[in-house]
Scaffold this motif. Sequence first.
Motif, mmCIF file in Angstrom:
data_model
loop_
_atom_site.group_PDB
_atom_site.id
_atom_site.type_symbol
_atom_site.label_atom_id
_atom_site.label_comp_id
_atom_site.label_asym_id
_atom_site.label_seq_id
_atom_site.Cartn_x
_atom_site.Cartn_y
_atom_site.Cartn_z
ATOM 1 N N GLY A 182 -0.477 -6.365 -5.075
ATOM 2 C CA GLY A 182 -0.104 -5.450 -6.151
ATOM 3 C C GLY A 182 1.152 -4.659 -5.885
ATOM 4 O O GLY A 182 1.366 -3.614 -6.517
ATOM 5 N N GLY A 183 1.997 -5.131 -4.975
ATOM 6 C CA GLY A 183 3.233 -4.420 -4.683
ATOM 7 C C GLY A 183 4.115 -4.290 -5.911
ATOM 8 O O GLY A 183 4.337 -5.276 -6.628
ATOM 9 N N PRO A 184 4.651 -3.097 -6.198
ATOM 10 C CA PRO A 184 5.386 -2.863 -7.445
ATOM 11 C C PRO A 184 6.890 -3.106 -7.368
ATOM 12 O O PRO A 184 7.585 -2.892 -8.367
ATOM 13 N N ALA A 185 7.408 -3.562 -6.221
ATOM 14 C CA ALA A 185 8.869 -3.683 -6.088
ATOM 15 C C ALA A 185 9.443 -4.818 -6.912
ATOM 16 O O ALA A 185 10.624 -4.791 -7.268
ATOM 17 N N VAL A 186 8.627 -5.839 -7.193
ATOM 18 C CA VAL A 186 9.084 -7.004 -7.952
ATOM 19 C C VAL A 186 8.117 -7.241 -9.104
ATOM 20 O O VAL A 186 6.963 -6.790 -9.060
ATOM 21 N N PRO A 187 8.550 -7.945 -10.149
ATOM 22 C CA PRO A 187 7.628 -8.218 -11.264
ATOM 23 C C PRO A 187 6.420 -9.028 -10.797
ATOM 24 O O PRO A 187 6.547 -9.931 -9.960
ATOM 25 N N ALA A 188 5.258 -8.710 -11.333
ATOM 26 C CA ALA A 188 4.063 -9.475 -10.986
ATOM 27 C C ALA A 188 4.206 -10.928 -11.416
ATOM 28 O O ALA A 188 3.704 -11.840 -10.752
ATOM 29 N N GLN A 189 4.891 -11.143 -12.511
ATOM 30 C CA GLN A 189 5.206 -12.484 -12.995
ATOM 31 C C GLN A 189 6.701 -12.524 -13.286
ATOM 32 O O GLN A 189 7.288 -11.549 -13.724
ATOM 33 N N GLY A 190 7.325 -13.661 -13.016
ATOM 34 C CA GLY A 190 8.739 -13.774 -13.330
ATOM 35 C C GLY A 190 9.603 -13.766 -12.088
ATOM 36 O O GLY A 190 9.130 -13.928 -10.967
ATOM 37 N N ASP A 191 10.890 -13.578 -12.287
ATOM 38 C CA ASP A 191 11.899 -13.737 -11.238
ATOM 39 C C ASP A 191 11.990 -12.474 -10.375
ATOM 40 O O ASP A 191 12.402 -11.422 -10.869
ATOM 41 N N PRO A 192 11.633 -12.561 -9.082
ATOM 42 C CA PRO A 192 11.730 -11.360 -8.233
ATOM 43 C C PRO A 192 13.157 -10.905 -8.005
ATOM 44 O O PRO A 192 13.394 -9.738 -7.674
ATOM 45 N N TRP A 193 14.121 -11.803 -8.184
ATOM 46 C CA TRP A 193 15.508 -11.456 -7.886
ATOM 47 C C TRP A 193 16.124 -10.533 -8.920
ATOM 48 O O TRP A 193 17.194 -9.965 -8.684
ATOM 49 N N THR A 194 15.450 -10.339 -10.056
ATOM 50 C CA THR A 194 15.931 -9.310 -10.979
ATOM 51 C C THR A 194 15.864 -7.935 -10.335
ATOM 52 O O THR A 194 16.658 -7.038 -10.672
ATOM 53 N N SER A 195 14.917 -7.745 -9.403
ATOM 54 C CA SER A 195 14.812 -6.484 -8.660
ATOM 55 C C SER A 195 15.515 -6.534 -7.312
ATOM 56 O O SER A 195 16.015 -5.513 -6.830
ATOM 57 N N ALA A 213 0.824 -1.208 0.000
ATOM 58 C CA ALA A 213 0.000 0.000 0.000
ATOM 59 C C ALA A 213 0.860 1.260 0.000
ATOM 60 O O ALA A 213 0.557 2.232 -0.714
ATOM 61 N N LEU A 214 1.941 1.264 0.794
ATOM 62 C CA LEU A 214 2.837 2.420 0.819
ATOM 63 C C LEU A 214 3.473 2.628 -0.546
ATOM 64 O O LEU A 214 3.530 3.752 -1.063
ATOM 65 N N HIS A 215 3.953 1.550 -1.149
ATOM 66 C CA HIS A 215 4.637 1.643 -2.440
ATOM 67 C C HIS A 215 3.684 2.050 -3.560
ATOM 68 O O HIS A 215 4.134 2.554 -4.600
ATOM 69 N N SER A 216 2.394 1.823 -3.374
ATOM 70 C CA SER A 216 1.409 2.156 -4.402
ATOM 71 C C SER A 216 0.811 3.548 -4.217
ATOM 72 O O SER A 216 0.058 4.018 -5.080
ATOM 73 N N ALA A 217 1.122 4.194 -3.088
ATOM 74 C CA ALA A 217 0.600 5.535 -2.835
ATOM 75 C C ALA A 217 1.295 6.556 -3.736
ATOM 76 O O ALA A 217 2.431 6.357 -4.169
ATOM 77 N N GLY A 218 0.606 7.626 -4.026
ATOM 78 C CA GLY A 218 1.216 8.673 -4.831
ATOM 79 C C GLY A 218 2.356 9.357 -4.093
ATOM 80 O O GLY A 218 2.337 9.486 -2.867
#
Length: 299
Positions: free
Chosen positions: A238-251, A115-120
């Motif tokens: 819906g957290g935007p720090a990692v890809p919704a699909q795929g490898d989270p370790w790219t981020s 929620a914090l990461h999705s706030a404006g």
Amino acid sequence: METETARSALFARLAEIGRRSAGAATPPELLYDRHGVLVVRVGDVVVKAHQADREHGPAFLGRIRLAGALTGLVVAPLGPPLTVDGRTVTVSPFGEPVDPGRALPWEEGARLLAALHSAGVPAGAPPWGRPARVARLVARLGGGPAEDAVRRAFATLPAWIRGEEDEPPAPAERLIHGDWHLGQMVRVRDGRWRLIDIEDMGRGDPAWDLARPAALYSAGVLPSDEWERFLGAYTAAGGPAVPAQGDPWTSLDIPARSLAIQIAATCVISAGREDRALDGPEQAMIDACTRISAAGDAA
């Protein structure tokens, strides 16, 4: 180093501030006294003396304003900071901290971060206050095998993290906590969880808020089921720090490696100060540093 007399005097000052703020003569309770931070509870408020060597000027005031605008996510100070015996002091509402003896609220923490990461990001939001801490800690290391392992791992990090170049712009700046772990959450009167400790809050790359649990997981300290609960809840929200699909370790790769090294440096410094051997989880962080440097050599 702060003397016991000075610490007792500061405790008394914080207790008095707490009594005035709470409007009650409740006996003060020591909540935290480590790393140059002193936190005292009086009734329904907590009074915190912040680290003396942290920046508490205009950027900190901006963080207080930012926290006050994040209703439902953050416990904000009740007013502007005070200066007490040369220390920056804030007063905030009390919340119940995470109980390590009960089921840990990984999902709740993940949803708060999402929620914090999705706030404006409001105009004028200060930049986050990291990752300079890892370089400061590594600079404090003495000599020895564990210290050398941490330094070799540190050498594999990008130059901007080592303090040799300016930090590049985040791929997409978001609001972030900046120093998230389960100790940065409390349950308030309505039973919901909120974030606390806003010294690093601001705009930045949200992957850094997932870095500590990612580092502990990669070192084998955090069990895989707890990591999967946390990451799964974050992506489901819906957290935007990692890809919704795929490898989270790219981020997460660079933030997780940085936090593994930072935690390892803290472990070595603490063990040296207390004149003791590293315990099992601490040694696991040193072993993670060895793997990090080996991977860097092989790259």
